[in-house]
Enzyme design. Sequence first.
Site, PDB file in Angstrom:
ATOM      1  N   CYS A  23      32.815   5.849  15.688  1.00 34.38           N
ATOM      2  CA  CYS A  23      33.113   4.682  16.206  1.00 34.38           C
ATOM      3  C   CYS A  23      32.659   4.462  17.722  1.00 34.38           C
ATOM      4  CB  CYS A  23      34.688   3.964  15.823  1.00 34.38           C
ATOM      5  SG  CYS A  23      35.670   5.188  16.706  1.00 34.38           S
ATOM      6  N   THR A  46       0.757  -1.275   0.004  1.00 31.83           N
ATOM      7  CA  THR A  46       0.079   0.089   0.063  1.00 31.83           C
ATOM      8  C   THR A  46       1.003   1.248   0.156  1.00 31.83           C
ATOM      9  OG1 THR A  46      -1.622  -1.048   1.007  1.00 31.83           O
ATOM     10  CG2 THR A  46      -1.906   1.168   1.255  1.00 31.83           C
TER      11      THR A  46
END
Length: 385
Positions: free
Chosen positions: A328, A238
């Site tokens: 990181c 949809t």
Amino acid sequence: MQKVYLDNAATTPMHPEVIDAMADCMRNVYGNPSSTHVFGREAKAQMELSRKKIAEKLEVSPTEIIFTSCGTESNNFIIRSCVEHLGVQRIITSTLEHKCVKETTAEMENVRNIEVLRVGLDEWGSIDYEDLKTKLESSDKKTLVTLMHANNEIGNLLDVKRVQALCEENNALFHTDTVQTLGHYPLNLHELGIDFASCSAHKLHGPKGAGFAYVKKSIQFKPQITGGGQERNLRSGTENVYGIVGMAKAFEMSINDLEAHRAHIEGLKKYTIEQLKEAIPGVSFNGLSADLEKSLYTVLNIRLPFYNSLIGFELELKGIAVSQGSACSSGAAKVSAVIESILTPEQIENTTPIRVSFSCYNTREDIDRLVSVLKQISEKHLVSA
Ligand code: PLP
């Protein structure tokens, strides 16, 4: 504290007019576009009107626009379909592509045994067109060239006409990732002869969760997502009607205001370069991003003349949002693959890249704030060095 948003290549704030168009659609058009009753027909009409608006602005046919959820999906859809449905046996690409292209082509190479060649680059991160020509001419295998129109980190622009001509001469298909350029440049896809392009609404002041793939009319794809047969059976599910309505509004506004926005943003970029050169001795710029002719006008990749992996964090403490690659686990930023591809190990160790990216909502005051904070940080570094 004054907040400054300079990360518009990551995403842009939505235009108020886009929010209004979407809110109106959410309130009033809640039918499922696949339903045959009046509520469904209304939703379908809004969606098709949106497709028509986008197609008109791009001067293509509405049937060439396939709605997706984002740029990533559009690029995946195109590359995967070329291999799965068009018999592509070879892909020519570069190491500078966005991850959604890079990882998809790597998967085609590693899982599907497709030959993948990566074109050479010069020291500025521009592709070597002679190498592309040689690679194209080296085999008769059915080939897809996928090279981005503008790099999202260093802004380098591809000579699309030149690549298209090479592809045509060698009977290759040409996909260009236009996520950073559609709506920012007056691209005439038919005239350029490109086979495939991609768009993401949130890069042009539209909503997240809406995008489209441009697929040239003569090319027949099959579905990647199967089910209800939406999007002319190319993408079941949809549809995100209010996202599509918002994207069409944003796209229309981008094209209508393109020249005014471009002049404003280019002026800001030029001003940033001048102010930084004056404030920070030894500052330079990565890739072609400081070349106003050869780079995306919304992106500037600054190379600070010292190493500071926490600079994004320091700028954030002063209310300034920029991009500094991915974080990181320590919170420090890792150098991106793009920067790694174009700088020497010594340059990587001794400099700090930061990407600033502008939109029509930025002002000279934003730039003054950025430059003043970067100057303070630089002075601190130069004293302690
Ligand atoms: N391609 C490029 C060049 C991009 O810059 C981005 C997003 O940063 C994408 C693709 C992915 O777009 P999306 O965020 O809509 O998935």
